[in-house]
Design an enzyme around this catalytic site. Structure first.
Site, PDB file in Angstrom:
ATOM      1  N   GLU A 179      13.056  27.347  31.289  1.00 15.46           N
ATOM      2  CA  GLU A 179      12.601  27.376  29.895  1.00 15.46           C
ATOM      3  C   GLU A 179      12.352  25.986  29.323  1.00 15.46           C
ATOM      4  O   GLU A 179      11.420  25.783  28.542  1.00 15.46           O
ATOM      5  CB  GLU A 179      13.596  28.140  29.028  1.00 15.46           C
ATOM      6  CG  GLU A 179      13.693  29.628  29.366  1.00 15.46           C
ATOM      7  CD  GLU A 179      14.449  29.924  30.644  1.00 15.46           C
ATOM      8  OE1 GLU A 179      15.122  29.014  31.174  1.00 15.46           O
ATOM      9  OE2 GLU A 179      14.364  31.065  31.136  1.00 15.46           O
TER      10      GLU A 179
ATOM     11  N   HIS B 188      20.951  39.363  25.578  1.00 13.17           N
ATOM     12  CA  HIS B 188      19.643  39.976  25.335  1.00 13.17           C
ATOM     13  C   HIS B 188      19.469  40.422  23.885  1.00 13.17           C
ATOM     14  O   HIS B 188      18.488  41.109  23.568  1.00 13.17           O
ATOM     15  CB  HIS B 188      19.431  41.171  26.269  1.00 13.17           C
ATOM     16  CG  HIS B 188      19.310  40.798  27.705  1.00 13.17           C
ATOM     17  ND1 HIS B 188      20.382  40.409  28.458  1.00 13.17           N
ATOM     18  CD2 HIS B 188      18.235  40.738  28.528  1.00 13.17           C
ATOM     19  CE1 HIS B 188      19.979  40.149  29.699  1.00 13.17           C
ATOM     20  NE2 HIS B 188      18.678  40.320  29.765  1.00 13.17           N
TER      21      HIS B 188
END
Ligand SMILES: Cc1ncc(C[n+]2csc(CCOP(=O)(O)OP(=O)(O)O)c2C)c(N)n1
Ligand SMILES: Cc1ncc(C[n+]2csc(CCOP(=O)(O)OP(=O)(O)O)c2C)c(N)n1
Ligand SMILES: [Mg+2]
Ligand SMILES: [Mg+2]
Lengths: 326, 361, 326, 361
Positions: free
Chosen positions: A60, A129
């Site tokens: 990322e 999540h």
């Protein structure tokens, strides 16, 4: 006017932006042939090719760092962080570079960049999540932070974010991805930074954004049954903040509850309470209440209902707005 | 999937073309740069050294807040710029101000950051020099992005991305080399291995045979070069740039040098290394070595040298003059560049300050 | 009682902790032979050896990640992030692991870990060396966040942080490192989570922490000259928050100003305004004001005075506390 | 500083001891594990396969929220555990639940995360199995820390840290290998290269000759092994563990295998790969291969096998029973473990919920 899901609207916004401006590039993890784990980029590689919409190695900081460089060199990257908590490895690139490059270079090098983050809970996701990470971004000068609550805003705000000359953290409430509503995609691209009154009301104002908006609207509906008229404001844009709309709304009712899914401590909801109180103190009959997530790590699926703002919890907060002072 | 790997490994010894005594060293696969290039480099070395000396003096006089000197590393500073074409990009660190000046950036603008007037003083787009990166290794990814964008546009731009030995330990170094390799972006990664990260010696930074051995793990060719030999640097970096431009993807070059001075003026090297360790490196000075060679080969005269020294002195003069007067700092700049358009909140905040100042009068 | 600097006090706290408990380990960048760029770990490697106080490779995520593993296996790591902005690469390790491990394992695996961060400005530091990053940590459930404002608290709170069974982000105001004051290091280790009234006052309450405390005290002194009596509360601990002390203080004066160096939006100061207003609304004669950093990247040295809360700016805010309502 | 490097490079071909048809393959420097070890592994493979099948079934029945299957990777799952001593640690990912069960963790506790009752269900300190890591590569650093702490204490603990091919692209992978190498911590890094990171193929992940070639960049020996050959895995991982225990520092092992099923039940591989690509891998199944070998060598009988199948069925039965009944989720747990002692704020927040529940009654 057509009915579509927020996922459709986002996909359409990306497609239309890629068509309208060939400096727009979409990339990230699994956004290519797979079309993203939520299918937001579905079909883009097929239509625009692997140079305009492509998969990257799994890193990322790398994704965002490369995007910053591409933005420095004339492109408009739109990157996807697969889930909220997986944007954290990119934190330094976001805070120390994306947010600061224009300022660092005395305005010479802007970073037109969109960081799309599927965020928040309510979808039965396992740990990492379901984070509501907006406070980290909203506290960082140099970033715009927006969160749509319906398909029309999802389309309009994403188009606006991609056209913005500055980095925009675009928060997509996962639990609303597949909620369907009418949306006129032909409207002109809206400005970033404007809140909207979603429901008129006279007794108290509910201030919400992103995934909390539908819950606030439900609460207002339920309150109406009980004869209490609640106004609902959808912030849409967290940074810049629309003091004008929000304060006008709160002054009109004299009472307010801020509703947000994120943990409450040192959060966006804290800011809303603080700034609205600073500006509307003498119009308030009662302190502004907050219905937010608790200051705990996001719960496992079997317990997430405890963390999520509920209609009842909102109505309890409304009941506490010291009506005797009216 | 496995491809033949051997060619990605660096040579066991760093490439040297001129030894510390100024004698040419023949090397298979490497050739001495042409005389003009060497003389140009020599002139630039004199300027870079003068720049470092003057900057250190300005720190002592309180004209610069801080200065991380590249004294002893000037061969890297000069070569990494001299191998670039005008359209190419340089991504420097806080230690590479001499390289930025070699690139042609005004020395006073180049010192804006270290002087404390602003975070960066020159125009990155006009100069093709990125702002000096402080967060270690983060800029290597920007370099990859700039190169990738150029490639998508079909430009033949090459990007020179510079970092230190310590920065190779950061995750962003890994991600930058990997992204560059996977997308075959034209980036030359130059690691100036000066043996220290502030007080931390290389042995605490890595257990690898060399930093150039990291290349193969990305499918990138790694090379090792004597970082105090400007001839070897011009040759190795030059062909790395050529390969990158030719579409062969990124290259990793480790230059072996040494930080002969303190990390910055704020540092106290006596706490972590001995004079005995430093002394031998003074004998490997990048200037004397090429000067001896050029004189020996009859490529420069005393008057050439005094010409170069005069050029360098002009830069130093410009520094003294430019940093002599106090800059006028304008608080409005703090609000002007946060976004293309200030937010309503920033307008309010700026108004608060202007009101304060109005009342002070 | 001896006079010493905050830097001395921190060094003494580390030394005493290393002596008291051989599971304590100090590591990070340049903390070994150099003794840290601020000399906070001066002499520790010499006294305790390279296994108890050592330098690591230059990688903050690595430092914190390794520390988490060491804490999982019985040790008490105390790591240094060289400067505030250089803690950002460790953000994922901090938020997704240090803060969540105990919760993840149903209390089976705690992470007794101290993350020391020299933070905030006022020292003429260049970009990335002056960030006030407390909001990022305070918003993250599972972390304790403390910031001392004098040598005595620096010693006591660091000892307490090292003894804590949970991760503590220990924010060290750089500009106070070399400020000298009396400190009795023989006192028992104080609990984390208690604010303290630094100066009594009756007209209004200044709430500050870390580097803002001395400025608040100066402002109170100046106000006294003008015949206004300001109370000063030093939070010391941001998480947990001492509602009891802070609210009692504000109720006693009916007016308050929060002073903090960090950018104000969605910050710790927002939280203080929000929670104190929620609890003390009817004791307030005026909305609580904030004197904070502006929502801009930290300025370069030549302009940092504009960003830092000043005595005058604090007194201006106090003047706005609607005294006519008294 | 440069040390001889060649010995740190992996073999050009992965080590295989039993070929896909079940025939032994002699390999210099590697030897067939002893029969008992192979039979033990075979039994564990049967259980691991049964575990994957049962877990997939429980997903279909809505008893598990999600399941990332290790079907086809069972040889890695079994071998990485079988080579460990009781005091050693395992650091698994979300895909390694079968390994956790092989380690002896109760299957129902092992599935707590994927079932959605809590983030982790077993006791890491008692089982010496870290919680399954979801944020990729982050746990590799925890593994280094656990190993470093053990070494400082003088324990001879070895840590097995497992990740996938995609995770090798993360900065934390780089930092973990580098820290392990610099501090010579006893960690065996096992990369299960199953060719995919969800939909992203290995070619988008790296341009390196192999992932094991990353080792040399840290001064760590890299090895490549056939990830579907449990015999080769036992040998290669076994000696890696021995070297780590002997103080030779970390080791990097790349196991070449393949994710024959979807990433998880939520995935749709049809969008990014063809059946033709998958089919050949079915012929390289890790179970059949070792079974054929053991039968050929007369090391197992039909009745041995039925015994192993019965053991596996017992595990499956335990899963069906344990996941059959709904767990009782207690909201108070949400506030109990955030800190050793709940803060005053958390007490207030918990009280709010209990008040809500009281009023519901
Ligand atoms: C991410 C990050 N961590 C820490 C620092 C603080 N710091 C500045 S320079 C330096 C040492 C860098 O060493 P090296 O990469 O070898 O470059 P050199 O200074 O030797 O040129 C450190 C630790 C930083 N700037 N960025
Ligand atoms: C930091 C981070 N980024 C993204 C994800 C989302 N994600 C979960 S699994 C996965 C693919 C991992 O591939 P690999 O490492 O090869 O392991 P495999 O699933 O193939 O076993 C991704 C991208 C994550 N869990 N963590
Ligand atoms: Mg160095
Ligand atoms: Mg994989």
């Amino acid at each position: 006017m057509e009915k579509l899901t927020m996922a459709n609207a986002l996909n359409r916004a990306l497609r239309d932006a890629l068509r309208a401006d060939d400096t727009v590039m979409v990339f990230g993890e699994d956004v290519g042939p797979l079309g993203g784990v939520f299918r937001i980029t579905d079909g883009l590689t097929a239509e625009f090719g692997d140079q305009r919409c492509f998969d990257t190695p799994l890193a990322e900081s790398g994704i965002l760092g490369m995007a910053i460089g591409m933005a420095m060199n004339g492109l408009r990257p739109v990157v996807e962080m697969q889930f909220d908590a997986f944007a954290y490895p990119a934190f330094e690139q976001l805070v120390s570079h994306a947010a600061k490059m224009r300022n660092r270079t005395r305005g010479r090098v802007g970073i037109p960049l969109v960081i799309r983050v599927p965020y928040a809970g309510g979808v039965g996701g396992v740990e990492h999540h379901c984070d509501s990470s907006e406070a980290y971004y909203a506290h960082t000068p140099g970033l715009h932070v927006v969160a749509p609550a319906d398909p029309a805003d999802a389309y309009g705000l994403l188009r606006a974010a991609i056209e913005s000359p500055d980095p925009v953290v675009f928060l997509e409430p996962k639990k609303l991805y597949f909620s369907r509503a009418e949306a006129d995609l032909s409207l002109p691209v809206p400005p970033i930074g404007r809140a909207v009154v979603r429901r008129e009301g006279t007794d108290a104002t509910l201030i919400a954004y992103g995934p909390a908006v539908p819950v606030a609207l439900e609460a207002a509906e339920a309150a109406a049954q009980e004869g209490r008229s609640l106004q609902v404001v959808d912030l849409r844009s967290i940074v810049p903040f629309d003091d004008e709309t929000v304060c006008a709304a709160v002054r009109s009712t004299g009472r307010a509850v801020v509703v947000a899914e994120a943990a409450g401590f040192a959060s966006v909801s804290s800011e809303v309470v603080a700034r609205v109180t600073e500006r509307c103190f003498h119009s308030l009959h009662a302190p502004i209440r907050r219905v937010t997530g608790f200051d705990i790590p996001y719960p496992p699926p079997k317990l997430e209902h405890v963390q999520l703002p509920s209609v009842d919890r909102i109505l309890d907060a409304v009941d506490e707005l010291q009506w005797e002072y009216a | 999937m496995t491809r033949d790997a051997a060619h990605l490994l660096p040579s066991t010894e760093p490439v040297t073309l001129i030894d510390p005594d100024g004698h040419p060293v023949p090397q298979v696969g490497h050739s001495m740069p042409d005389p003009q290039a060497l003389v140009r480099a020599y002139a630039a070395l004199i300027t870079a050294r003068r720049f470092n000396d003057q900057a250190n003096a300005l720190v002592r006089q309180g004209r610069l807040a801080v200065y991380p000197s590249s004294h002893g590393q000037e061969a890297c500073q000069v070569a990494c710029v001299q191998v670039l074409a005008d359209g190419d990009w340089l991504f420097p660190t806080y230690r590479d101000t001499a390289a930025i000046v070699t690139r042609g950036v005004d020395p006073v603008q180049a010192l804006t950051l270290l002087r404390g007037d602003w975070h960066s003083g020159y125009d990155p787009l006009a100069t093709r020099v990125a702002p000096q990166a402080t967060p270690l290794a983060t800029h290597l990814l920007h370099a990859v992005g700039v190169a990738h964008a150029a490639r998508l546009r079909g430009d033949d731009t090459v990007v020179m991305a510079v970092c230190g030995d310590g920065a190779t330990s950061e995750g962003d170094f890994h991600e930058a080399l990997n992204f560059a390799a996977v997308f075959r972006t034209p980036v030359v990664f130059l690691v100036q291995n000066n043996e220290y990260a502030i007080s931390v010696p290389l042995a605490r930074q890595t257990a690898a045979p060399s930093l150039a051995h990291k290349g193969i793990g990305y499918g990138v060719k790694g090379e090792r070069v004597d970082g105090n030999d400007v001839a070897a640097l011009l040759d190795v970096l030059g062909s790395a740039v050529d390969r990158a431009r030719a579409g062969e993807g990124p290259q990793l070059v480790e230059a072996h040098t040494y930080r002969v001075q303190a990390h910055t003026n704020a540092d106290d090297p006596g706490r972590y290394r001995s004079e005995e360790e430093v002394t031998p490196w003074l004998g490997r000075d990048p200037l004397t070595r090429v000067e001896t060679y050029l004189r020996g080969a009859g490529l420069i005269t005393e008057s050439d040298k005094s010409g170069f020294v005069a050029q360098a002195e002009a830069i130093a003069e410009r520094m003294r003059a430019g940093l002599g007067e106090e800059p006028v700092a304008d608080y409005r700049e703090l609000f002007a560049y946060v976004y293309a358009e200030p937010t309503p909140q920033l307008r309010e905040q700026q108004a608060l300050v202007s009101d304060e100042l109005a009342r002070e009068k």
